[in-house]
Design a protein around this motif. Structure first.
Motif, PDB file in Angstrom:
ATOM      1  N   SER A  66       0.833  -1.207   0.000  1.00 38.25           N
ATOM      2  CA  SER A  66       0.000   0.000   0.000  1.00 38.25           C
ATOM      3  C   SER A  66       0.870   1.259   0.000  1.00 38.25           C
ATOM      4  CB  SER A  66      -0.968   0.001   1.187  1.00 38.25           C
ATOM      5  OG  SER A  66      -0.252   0.068   2.398  1.00 38.25           O
ATOM      6  N   LEU A  67       2.059   1.168   0.610  1.00 37.30           N
ATOM      7  CA  LEU A  67       2.975   2.316   0.591  1.00 37.30           C
ATOM      8  C   LEU A  67       3.486   2.539  -0.835  1.00 37.30           C
ATOM      9  CD1 LEU A  67       4.624   4.486   2.050  1.00 37.30           C
ATOM     10  CD2 LEU A  67       6.380   2.775   2.495  1.00 37.30           C
ATOM     11  N   ALA A  68       3.850   1.446  -1.504  1.00 33.83           N
ATOM     12  CA  ALA A  68       4.319   1.568  -2.898  1.00 33.83           C
ATOM     13  C   ALA A  68       3.242   2.220  -3.752  1.00 33.83           C
ATOM     14  CB  ALA A  68       4.685   0.191  -3.436  1.00 33.83           C
ATOM     15  N   SER A  69       2.008   1.820  -3.547  1.00 31.71           N
ATOM     16  CA  SER A  69       0.895   2.376  -4.309  1.00 31.71           C
ATOM     17  C   SER A  69       0.742   3.875  -4.038  1.00 31.71           C
ATOM     18  CB  SER A  69      -0.388   1.623  -3.931  1.00 31.71           C
ATOM     19  OG  SER A  69      -1.507   2.245  -4.498  1.00 31.71           O
ATOM     20  N   GLY A  70       0.877   4.257  -2.773  1.00 32.07           N
ATOM     21  CA  GLY A  70       0.783   5.675  -2.402  1.00 32.07           C
ATOM     22  C   GLY A  70       1.898   6.491  -3.042  1.00 32.07           C
ATOM     23  N   ALA A 110      -2.423  10.193 -16.636  1.00 34.53           N
ATOM     24  CA  ALA A 110      -2.183   9.045 -15.751  1.00 34.53           C
ATOM     25  C   ALA A 110      -3.480   8.604 -15.078  1.00 34.53           C
ATOM     26  CB  ALA A 110      -1.124   9.390 -14.702  1.00 34.53           C
ATOM     27  N   HIS A 111      -4.250   9.560 -14.567  1.00 36.74           N
ATOM     28  CA  HIS A 111      -5.517   9.197 -13.921  1.00 36.74           C
ATOM     29  C   HIS A 111      -6.592   8.838 -14.941  1.00 36.74           C
ATOM     30  CE1 HIS A 111      -3.822  10.395 -10.062  1.00 36.74           C
ATOM     31  NE2 HIS A 111      -4.861   9.775  -9.501  1.00 36.74           N
ATOM     32  N   ALA A 112      -6.574   9.486 -16.107  1.00 38.44           N
ATOM     33  CA  ALA A 112      -7.557   9.127 -17.149  1.00 38.44           C
ATOM     34  C   ALA A 112      -7.365   7.667 -17.572  1.00 38.44           C
ATOM     35  CB  ALA A 112      -7.401  10.051 -18.349  1.00 38.44           C
ATOM     36  N   ILE A 113      -6.102   7.268 -17.696  1.00 40.09           N
ATOM     37  CA  ILE A 113      -5.821   5.880 -18.095  1.00 40.09           C
ATOM     38  C   ILE A 113      -6.150   4.931 -16.939  1.00 40.09           C
ATOM     39  CG2 ILE A 113      -3.980   4.289 -18.811  1.00 40.09           C
ATOM     40  CD1 ILE A 113      -2.755   6.777 -20.331  1.00 40.09           C
ATOM     41  N   HIS A 114      -5.869   5.361 -15.720  1.00 41.61           N
ATOM     42  CA  HIS A 114      -6.288   4.563 -14.547  1.00 41.61           C
ATOM     43  C   HIS A 114      -7.790   4.292 -14.612  1.00 41.61           C
ATOM     44  CE1 HIS A 114      -8.556   4.712 -10.747  1.00 41.61           C
ATOM     45  NE2 HIS A 114      -7.645   3.875 -10.278  1.00 41.61           N
ATOM     46  N   ASN A 115      -8.564   5.363 -14.820  1.00 39.42           N
ATOM     47  CA  ASN A 115     -10.019   5.227 -14.829  1.00 39.42           C
ATOM     48  C   ASN A 115     -10.470   4.256 -15.920  1.00 39.42           C
ATOM     49  OD1 ASN A 115      -9.927   7.145 -12.826  1.00 39.42           O
ATOM     50  ND2 ASN A 115     -10.528   8.847 -14.145  1.00 39.42           N
ATOM     51  N   ALA A 116      -9.774   4.310 -17.052  1.00 38.29           N
ATOM     52  CA  ALA A 116     -10.132   3.429 -18.170  1.00 38.29           C
ATOM     53  C   ALA A 116      -9.769   1.973 -17.862  1.00 38.29           C
ATOM     54  CB  ALA A 116      -9.423   3.900 -19.439  1.00 38.29           C
ATOM     55  N   ILE A 117      -8.612   1.769 -17.249  1.00 34.33           N
ATOM     56  CA  ILE A 117      -8.181   0.388 -16.945  1.00 34.33           C
ATOM     57  C   ILE A 117      -9.142  -0.270 -15.947  1.00 34.33           C
ATOM     58  CG2 ILE A 117      -6.328  -0.982 -15.852  1.00 34.33           C
ATOM     59  CD1 ILE A 117      -4.299   0.916 -17.197  1.00 34.33           C
ATOM     60  N   THR A 118      -9.710   0.534 -15.021  1.00 31.53           N
ATOM     61  CA  THR A 118     -10.628  -0.067 -14.037  1.00 31.53           C
ATOM     62  C   THR A 118     -11.916  -0.584 -14.691  1.00 31.53           C
ATOM     63  OG1 THR A 118     -11.829   1.981 -13.493  1.00 31.53           O
ATOM     64  CG2 THR A 118      -9.855   1.499 -12.180  1.00 31.53           C
ATOM     65  N   GLN A 119     -12.172  -0.188 -15.941  1.00 32.20           N
ATOM     66  CA  GLN A 119     -13.393  -0.651 -16.618  1.00 32.20           C
ATOM     67  C   GLN A 119     -13.323  -2.149 -16.919  1.00 32.20           C
ATOM     68  OE1 GLN A 119     -15.934   1.556 -16.721  1.00 32.20           O
ATOM     69  NE2 GLN A 119     -14.399   2.844 -15.730  1.00 32.20           N
ATOM     70  N   ILE A 120     -12.084  -2.663 -16.990  1.00 30.13           N
ATOM     71  CA  ILE A 120     -11.922  -4.093 -17.296  1.00 30.13           C
ATOM     72  C   ILE A 120     -11.806  -4.856 -15.982  1.00 30.13           C
ATOM     73  CG2 ILE A 120     -10.426  -5.781 -18.428  1.00 30.13           C
ATOM     74  CD1 ILE A 120      -9.780  -3.353 -20.362  1.00 30.13           C
ATOM     75  N   ILE A 121     -12.781  -5.710 -15.765  1.00 25.58           N
ATOM     76  CA  ILE A 121     -12.825  -6.417 -14.476  1.00 25.58           C
ATOM     77  C   ILE A 121     -11.877  -7.616 -14.524  1.00 25.58           C
ATOM     78  CG2 ILE A 121     -14.348  -7.689 -12.896  1.00 25.58           C
ATOM     79  CD1 ILE A 121     -16.617  -5.847 -13.971  1.00 25.58           C
ATOM     80  N   THR A 122     -10.998  -7.676 -13.535  1.00 27.15           N
ATOM     81  CA  THR A 122     -10.016  -8.767 -13.487  1.00 27.15           C
ATOM     82  C   THR A 122     -10.193  -9.531 -12.171  1.00 27.15           C
ATOM     83  OG1 THR A 122      -8.472  -7.188 -12.501  1.00 27.15           O
ATOM     84  CG2 THR A 122      -8.254  -7.571 -14.859  1.00 27.15           C
ATOM     85  N   PRO A 123      -9.764 -10.793 -12.138  1.00 25.41           N
ATOM     86  CA  PRO A 123      -9.935 -11.551 -10.886  1.00 25.41           C
ATOM     87  C   PRO A 123      -9.145 -10.960  -9.722  1.00 25.41           C
ATOM     88  CG  PRO A 123      -8.969 -12.939 -12.636  1.00 25.41           C
ATOM     89  CD  PRO A 123      -9.200 -11.587 -13.223  1.00 25.41           C
ATOM     90  N   ASN A 124      -7.952 -10.456 -10.003  1.00 24.15           N
ATOM     91  CA  ASN A 124      -7.157  -9.857  -8.926  1.00 24.15           C
ATOM     92  C   ASN A 124      -7.309  -8.349  -8.956  1.00 24.15           C
ATOM     93  OD1 ASN A 124      -6.096 -12.328  -8.080  1.00 24.15           O
ATOM     94  ND2 ASN A 124      -4.601 -12.253  -9.745  1.00 24.15           N
ATOM     95  N   LYS A 125      -7.649  -7.789  -7.814  1.00 23.82           N
ATOM     96  CA  LYS A 125      -7.814  -6.332  -7.730  1.00 23.82           C
ATOM     97  C   LYS A 125      -6.455  -5.671  -7.509  1.00 23.82           C
ATOM     98  CE  LYS A 125     -12.380  -5.509  -7.658  1.00 23.82           C
ATOM     99  NZ  LYS A 125     -12.645  -5.571  -9.083  1.00 23.82           N
ATOM    100  N   PHE A 126      -6.245  -4.572  -8.180  1.00 17.43           N
ATOM    101  CA  PHE A 126      -5.026  -3.791  -7.970  1.00 17.43           C
ATOM    102  C   PHE A 126      -5.365  -2.482  -7.284  1.00 17.43           C
ATOM    103  CE2 PHE A 126      -3.674  -6.985 -10.847  1.00 17.43           C
ATOM    104  CZ  PHE A 126      -2.335  -7.190 -10.525  1.00 17.43           C
ATOM    105  N   LEU A 127      -4.378  -1.938  -6.570  1.00 17.08           N
ATOM    106  CA  LEU A 127      -4.612  -0.700  -5.821  1.00 17.08           C
ATOM    107  C   LEU A 127      -4.575   0.498  -6.764  1.00 17.08           C
ATOM    108  CD1 LEU A 127      -2.283  -1.488  -2.761  1.00 17.08           C
ATOM    109  CD2 LEU A 127      -4.780  -1.717  -2.878  1.00 17.08           C
TER     110      LEU A 127
END
Ligand code: ZN
Length: 363
Positions: A162-166, A248-265
């Motif tokens: 979680s620190l790496a993600s922050g 960076a955040h626009a692409i983040h928002n787009a990547i979250t549209q694809i549902i994957t079995p493992n959740k990423f932070l």
């Protein structure tokens, strides 16, 4: 009106103990909002401590995400039981939900981040997702939380992931605000951008030591968690909406549209989005510094075990039209991608992602 910071901030070891008398001045029936089972013990401590202040706390957990279902359920619970404040104790999703719910019911919000994974404990912003974690929109709130308690003893218990993600999320502040807002003629915005540059430098210096080091007597850890949870929030506060997020955040928002079995932070995905933003800057804006920034960031991201490609986020962009789906969402009308000072079309995103994912990135 521009919400700049929480009314009161407690930080350091013993911040929670210091905050308790202050909190009990304005609430009698706080609702403690959380989510993860791994932070149950901490929330239990928070519950007992509030009770010892002669308050009547209640508890609620998000079942899914900062989503409409959870928000309405918790709002109803608050109304039914006359809770008079929300103590949001958790990561970004819990903090965002707590802030959003408090604002819509006009009751105070106390944020208690339990990791350094985002600056959501500070900001007047909530990101709303679907129950499956797909980004829908961000909502600007009228104010920052009433009290932010940045208790280092709590944050120490969070996984290093979680620190790496922050760190990745906080690094994005400089790369996004400097490209979207450098021509804005407003001193406060310019100073916010400068703070985000110092913040980036601090993370480049201290990030790895903070991630790998022991907590006791480790100033790098302290500097880094406060950079991610506090300074990043301050940049958003004084920079305001003009000091905007970008690709960076626009692409983040787009990547979250694809549902994957493992959740990423959040920050893990933003980090990949940041590398793609820099690729775009190189390709579309002929920015020669962008390639150097990518190399510099990749060194740190590898040290922090952060994903550096969309494939490492568990998504094959060459399957199921994934690349089109990401490009479509990235370029939708309301997207932050359009804050970039050059025009972006869907094909640019397809090209940059295809190119990026085909290359085996080496450092
Ligand atoms: Zn973020």
């Amino acid at each position: 009106m521009q919400p700049i910071s929480p009314e009161t901030i407690f930080r350091g070891n013993d911040a929670w103990e210091e905050a308790l008398p202050q909190i009990s001045k304005f609430t009698k029936r706080p609702l403690i909002l959380g989510r993860s089972t791994s932070t149950f013990e901490l929330r239990n401590k928070i519950f007992k401590d509030l009770k010892n202040q002669n308050l009547y706390p209640g508890v609620a957990n998000l079942q899914f995400d900062c989503c409409d279902e959870d928000i309405s359920r918790v709002k109803n619970l608050i109304l039914k039981n006359n809770y008079d404040s929300v103590v949001a104790a958790g990561g970004g999703k819990v903090l965002d939900a707590g802030k959003y719910i408090s604002e819509s019911l006009q009751i105070p919000c106390i944020t208690v981040p339990l990791s350094a994974s985002t600056c959501a404990g500070w900001t007047a912003l909530s990101n709303i997702y679907t129950r499956n974690g797909q980004f829908i929109k961000d909502v600007a709130l009228r104010s920052c939380p009433k009290v932010l308690v940045y208790e280092h003893k709590f944050i120490k218990t969070a996984p290093s992931r979680s620190l790496a993600s922050g760190i990745a999320d906080a690094l994005a502040k400089w790369y996004e605000s400097s490209i979207t807002s450098s021509s804005i003629n407003d001193g406060l915005v310019q100073q916010a951008i400068q703070i985000s540059r110092v913040l980036r430098d601090q993370l480049l210096i201290d990030g790895e030591k903070a991630y790998k080091g022991q907590f006791e007597n480790n100033p790098s850890w302290r500097n880094t968690i406060e950079a991610c949870g506090l300074t990043a929030g301050l940049v958003g506060g004084i920079g305001g909406e003009k000091c905007r997020t970008a690709a960076a955040h626009a692409i983040h928002n787009a990547i979250t549209q694809i549902i994957t079995p493992n959740k990423f932070l959040h920050g893990e995905i933003v980090g990949v989005g940041l590398l793609l933003q820099l690729k775009l800057e190189e390709m579309k804006n002929n920015n020669k510094l962008a390639d150097q920034s990518i190399k510099q960031l990749l060194v740190l991201m590898k040290q922090l075990n952060l994903p550096t490609t969309i494939a490492e986020l568990g998504i094959n962009v060459f399957e199921d039209n994934n690349i089109e789906k990401i490009a479509d969402f990235t370029c939708r009308d309301k997207s932050e991608i359009h804050f970039l000072p050059f025009e972006i079309h869907k094909q640019d995103i397809v090209d940059v992602i295809a190119n990026f994912e085909q290359q085996k990135i080496k450092i």
